[in-house]
Design an enzyme around this catalytic site. Sequence first.
Site, PDB file in Angstrom:
ATOM      1  N   ASN A   7      26.198 -57.217   9.197  1.00 49.06           N
ATOM      2  CA  ASN A   7      26.571 -58.321   8.313  1.00 49.06           C
ATOM      3  C   ASN A   7      27.597 -59.195   9.027  1.00 49.06           C
ATOM      4  O   ASN A   7      28.654 -58.709   9.434  1.00 49.06           O
ATOM      5  CB  ASN A   7      27.151 -57.757   7.009  1.00 49.06           C
ATOM      6  CG  ASN A   7      27.479 -58.842   6.007  1.00 49.06           C
ATOM      7  OD1 ASN A   7      28.077 -59.854   6.371  1.00 49.06           O
ATOM      8  ND2 ASN A   7      27.099 -58.634   4.758  1.00 49.06           N
ATOM      9  N   HIS A  43      25.428 -63.122   3.554  1.00 44.74           N
ATOM     10  CA  HIS A  43      25.596 -63.299   2.109  1.00 44.74           C
ATOM     11  C   HIS A  43      26.017 -64.736   1.838  1.00 44.74           C
ATOM     12  O   HIS A  43      27.155 -65.112   2.114  1.00 44.74           O
ATOM     13  CB  HIS A  43      26.668 -62.309   1.630  1.00 44.74           C
ATOM     14  CG  HIS A  43      26.932 -62.359   0.161  1.00 44.74           C
ATOM     15  ND1 HIS A  43      27.910 -61.600  -0.421  1.00 44.74           N
ATOM     16  CD2 HIS A  43      26.335 -63.050  -0.852  1.00 44.74           C
ATOM     17  CE1 HIS A  43      27.911 -61.828  -1.723  1.00 44.74           C
ATOM     18  NE2 HIS A  43      26.977 -62.691  -2.010  1.00 44.74           N
ATOM     19  N   ARG A  49      32.399 -69.259   0.494  1.00 40.78           N
ATOM     20  CA  ARG A  49      33.685 -68.927   1.124  1.00 40.78           C
ATOM     21  C   ARG A  49      33.516 -68.532   2.585  1.00 40.78           C
ATOM     22  O   ARG A  49      34.448 -68.625   3.357  1.00 40.78           O
ATOM     23  CB  ARG A  49      34.384 -67.807   0.362  1.00 40.78           C
ATOM     24  CG  ARG A  49      33.676 -66.491   0.466  1.00 40.78           C
ATOM     25  CD  ARG A  49      34.423 -65.373  -0.251  1.00 40.78           C
ATOM     26  NE  ARG A  49      34.397 -65.528  -1.713  1.00 40.78           N
ATOM     27  CZ  ARG A  49      34.845 -64.593  -2.561  1.00 40.78           C
ATOM     28  NH1 ARG A  49      35.348 -63.470  -2.095  1.00 40.78           N
ATOM     29  NH2 ARG A  49      34.798 -64.775  -3.860  1.00 40.78           N
ATOM     30  N   THR A 101      32.491 -57.780  -2.768  1.00 38.97           N
ATOM     31  CA  THR A 101      31.618 -57.273  -3.829  1.00 38.97           C
ATOM     32  C   THR A 101      32.219 -56.051  -4.504  1.00 38.97           C
ATOM     33  O   THR A 101      32.511 -55.056  -3.846  1.00 38.97           O
ATOM     34  CB  THR A 101      30.242 -56.911  -3.237  1.00 38.97           C
ATOM     35  OG1 THR A 101      29.709 -58.072  -2.608  1.00 38.97           O
ATOM     36  CG2 THR A 101      29.289 -56.442  -4.323  1.00 38.97           C
ATOM     37  N   HIS A 194      28.535 -51.148   2.416  1.00 47.58           N
ATOM     38  CA  HIS A 194      29.817 -51.689   1.937  1.00 47.58           C
ATOM     39  C   HIS A 194      30.980 -50.805   2.347  1.00 47.58           C
ATOM     40  O   HIS A 194      31.095 -49.663   1.921  1.00 47.58           O
ATOM     41  CB  HIS A 194      29.875 -51.952   0.435  1.00 47.58           C
ATOM     42  CG  HIS A 194      31.023 -52.852   0.092  1.00 47.58           C
ATOM     43  ND1 HIS A 194      30.898 -54.221  -0.054  1.00 47.58           N
ATOM     44  CD2 HIS A 194      32.332 -52.588  -0.066  1.00 47.58           C
ATOM     45  CE1 HIS A 194      32.097 -54.743  -0.312  1.00 47.58           C
ATOM     46  NE2 HIS A 194      32.984 -53.780  -0.330  1.00 47.58           N
TER      47      HIS A 194
END
Length: 248
Positions: A7, A43, A49, A101, A194
């Site tokens: 990511n 994402h 942002r 998240t 995550h």
Amino acid sequence: MLRLGVNIDHVATVRNARGGSYPDPVRAAKMAEAAGADGITAHLREDRRHILDGDIDALMENLTVPLNFEMAATDEMQAIALRHKPHAVCIVPEKREEKTTEGGLEVAREENKLAHYIAPLREVGCRVSIFIAADPAQIEAANRIGAQVIELHTGAYCDLHAEGRFEERDAELKRLTEMATFADSLGLEVHAGHGLTFDTVQPVAALPEVMELNIGHFLISEAIFTGIEPVIHEMRRLMDVARGPTEQ
Ligand SMILES: CC(=O)[C@@H](O)[C@H](O)COP(=O)(O)O
Ligand SMILES: NCC(=O)COP(=O)(O)O
């Protein structure tokens, strides 16, 4: 083979700090690709942002590994996903006020709404994943509405480890283990992600039903000190060791 999705959101966080053009998230993605990443995750948040619309355009044009496009369940994001038709779409919860998240998507509470977003994405060939907590009701709901993949939120497990709350951490890992098996029994492909780091990745990587790990913030943070290639090589090594010789 357990896949590593990298990511690159937080390369864009640094870029946006000055509003300029570097560091370039697409360059980071290409370097991650060259270092062995099996896919790239990005994402596009409603508040932009970090990842911007142009980053998704450029990733679609330049990547040779699959793009996993993370998005909230909104008409705006679905239109962008349908335009690009990325390899994969992962529907994630989003709140403007969150730092990152928090928790998984409340699928069980909004099945009809989510089903409305999943079907068109599947029709154009996107593999649709839903980002959820390790909860049987959420997994069953994800399966009912046509998700092909569920991505288990490993944030609570990672946070408990970081806080030294090891008994609670192990209980969360047990939940992740049981839910990976349960999701697999329903025919869902199982991913996880995550907050994963070198210290927390191996127990999750060792879960036999987990087919993909999506890791970003820690990898990009470490890459500041060592460069992208070594950090991806080390994460890959840890994942392979965890998985054992039969999987390599
Ligand atoms: C869903 C997930 O855990 C991440 O992929 C997500 O991108 C986290 O949000 P930030 O990247 O904004 O921290
Ligand atoms: N879906 C998880 C992801 O893509 C990366 O999360 P993180 O490692 O940045 O916390």
